[in-house]
Design a protein around this motif. Structure first.
Motif, PDB file in Angstrom:
ATOM      1  N   GLY A  34       0.815  -1.213   0.000  1.00  0.00           N
ATOM      2  CA  GLY A  34       0.000   0.000   0.000  1.00  0.00           C
ATOM      3  C   GLY A  34       0.846   1.259   0.000  1.00  0.00           C
ATOM      4  O   GLY A  34       0.539   2.232  -0.702  1.00  0.00           O
ATOM      5  N   PHE A  35       1.925   1.245   0.770  1.00  0.00           N
ATOM      6  CA  PHE A  35       2.853   2.377   0.769  1.00  0.00           C
ATOM      7  C   PHE A  35       3.451   2.565  -0.624  1.00  0.00           C
ATOM      8  O   PHE A  35       3.586   3.696  -1.111  1.00  0.00           O
ATOM      9  N   ALA A  40       3.976   5.599  -5.663  1.00  0.00           N
ATOM     10  CA  ALA A  40       3.891   5.687  -7.114  1.00  0.00           C
ATOM     11  C   ALA A  40       2.900   6.764  -7.551  1.00  0.00           C
ATOM     12  O   ALA A  40       3.138   7.501  -8.519  1.00  0.00           O
ATOM     13  N   ALA A  41       1.781   6.850  -6.825  1.00  0.00           N
ATOM     14  CA  ALA A  41       0.788   7.882  -7.157  1.00  0.00           C
ATOM     15  C   ALA A  41       1.354   9.281  -6.912  1.00  0.00           C
ATOM     16  O   ALA A  41       1.159  10.198  -7.722  1.00  0.00           O
ATOM     17  N   THR A  91       6.033  -4.953  13.121  1.00  0.00           N
ATOM     18  CA  THR A  91       7.217  -5.783  12.889  1.00  0.00           C
ATOM     19  C   THR A  91       6.936  -6.835  11.833  1.00  0.00           C
ATOM     20  O   THR A  91       7.739  -7.051  10.910  1.00  0.00           O
ATOM     21  N   TRP A  92       5.794  -7.502  11.949  1.00  0.00           N
ATOM     22  CA  TRP A  92       5.406  -8.501  10.944  1.00  0.00           C
ATOM     23  C   TRP A  92       5.312  -7.866   9.557  1.00  0.00           C
ATOM     24  O   TRP A  92       5.782  -8.422   8.563  1.00  0.00           O
ATOM     25  N   ALA A  93       4.736  -6.673   9.494  1.00  0.00           N
ATOM     26  CA  ALA A  93       4.550  -6.020   8.201  1.00  0.00           C
ATOM     27  C   ALA A  93       5.872  -5.632   7.545  1.00  0.00           C
ATOM     28  O   ALA A  93       6.013  -5.714   6.323  1.00  0.00           O
ATOM     29  N   ALA A 175      10.067   2.556   4.990  1.00  0.00           N
ATOM     30  CA  ALA A 175       9.801   3.572   3.971  1.00  0.00           C
ATOM     31  C   ALA A 175      11.084   3.915   3.217  1.00  0.00           C
ATOM     32  O   ALA A 175      11.090   4.022   1.982  1.00  0.00           O
ATOM     33  N   VAL A 176      12.185   4.103   3.928  1.00  0.00           N
ATOM     34  CA  VAL A 176      13.470   4.423   3.296  1.00  0.00           C
ATOM     35  C   VAL A 176      13.870   3.319   2.321  1.00  0.00           C
ATOM     36  O   VAL A 176      14.244   3.573   1.166  1.00  0.00           O
ATOM     37  N   ASN A 177      13.791   2.067   2.760  1.00  0.00           N
ATOM     38  CA  ASN A 177      14.240   0.958   1.932  1.00  0.00           C
ATOM     39  C   ASN A 177      13.320   0.735   0.726  1.00  0.00           C
ATOM     40  O   ASN A 177      13.780   0.412  -0.372  1.00  0.00           O
TER      41      ASN A 177
END
Length: 314
Positions: A34-35, A40-41, A91-93, A175-177
């Motif tokens: 989703g991020f 991309a949008a 953490t799982w995500a 997010a960075v990666n």
């Protein structure tokens, strides 16, 4: 960040790591996917052929993810059960260690049965190089190299930042990666726009990559590998890689398993000649499960260290 010990976050890190070991990535509604769609949008509006535009794009997205982590941290500060649950879910995500191993295992099955079309179709899930002209040995090498690099990116690094900074660290690192994977590669479109994302990822992974190499040295004997070989290849060859971080992970794994990584890589129209890492033999398909076993041992050790570090914070 609270100065005292944080058993709720420590328990959440442990539960999230166990969830990844048992379940791998969520099959539907993955937050990282989703991020990526949101990024991309946003890129359709922010893209310009400039470093400044790319830095702004990066700041909006990483700032938003980190702010979400800070908000969750503050909202759960006096509610330990909720804090544990939210940390476990986050953490799982953000972890991808088990999914990495499963994709590599799928590659091994294809190579073991001689199904090169299936193996070539699997490679894009592991590495960005062009699989069309690769044979069994080169596909095995690409897989082993991807497992080594992504042991840090997909597992050790998020656990490291979760131990250091809790929820903001988990979400901010991912997010960075993710942005580095989306826009940080060298191409005409992203050479300038992706510069900030690539440099930020280098900084965020500097310590985790070296922690991964150190854990590889320590864990190598547990899977029949060589700690001495891992340390020697890390120290001798790690800096030869064009990435300031990936080379440490790849060299230590190569030395641990008695392999030689590196060589000619094709990325679309771009060709790179990578230096040799390790002084063993080239990988063969049977080395893929060995790399996966070492990767799993390394990041499980990292999870244990992260939990203990967060639990004992003062």
């Amino acid at each position: 960040m609270r100065p005292s010990s944080d058993p709720a976050t420590a328990l959440g890190l442990a539960l999230g790591a166990l969830a990844d070991l048992a379940l791998a990535d969520p099959r539907r509604g993955h937050p990282v996917a989703g991020f990526g769609r949101a990024a991309a949008a946003l890129e359709r509006r922010t893209w310009r052929d400039s470093r400044a535009a790319g830095a702004g794009h990066w700041a909006l997205l990483v700032g938003g993810a980190t702010a979400l982590g800070l908000a969750a941290d503050r909202a759960t500060r006096s509610r330990p059960a909720l804090r544990t649950a939210v940390t476990a879910a986050a953490t799982w995500a953000v972890l991808g260690g088990t999914s990495l191993g499963r994709v590599a295992a799928r590659m091994h099955r294809a190579l073991a049965t001689g199904d090169l079309p299936a193996a070539r179709a699997t490679l894009p899930a592991l590495a960005g190089r062009d699989p069309s002209g690769l044979g069994s040995g080169e596909l095995a090498r690409a897989t082993v190299e991807s497992v080594a690099e992504n042991t840090s990116d997909a597992a050790v690094a998020p656990l490291f930042w979760g131990a250091v900074a809790g929820l903001p660290g988990l979400l901010g690192y991912r997010a960075v990666n993710t942005l580095d994977a989306m826009v940080g590669h060298r191409s005409p479109r992203y050479a300038r726009f992706g510069w900030a994302a690539a440099r930020a990822d280098d900084v965020a992974n500097w310590l985790p990559a070296r922690a991964t190499a150190a854990l590889t040295v320590g864990c190598a004997p547990l899977v029949g590998g060589s700690a001495t070989g891992a340390l020697r290849a890390w120290r001798r060859d790690g800096a030869a890689h064009p990435s300031p971080n990936s080379g440490r992970c790849e060299a230590s794994l190569a030395g641990a398993l008695g392999l030689r990584l590196g060589g000619r890589n094709v990325y679309g129209s771009r060709v790179e000649e990578r230096p040799a890492l390790g002084d063993g033999r080239p990988p063969v398909p049977a080395d893929v499960p060995r790399a996966v076993a070492l990767s799993r041992t390394v990041w499980t050790a990292a999870a244990t260290a992260a939990v203990l570090a967060r639990r004992s914070r003062r």
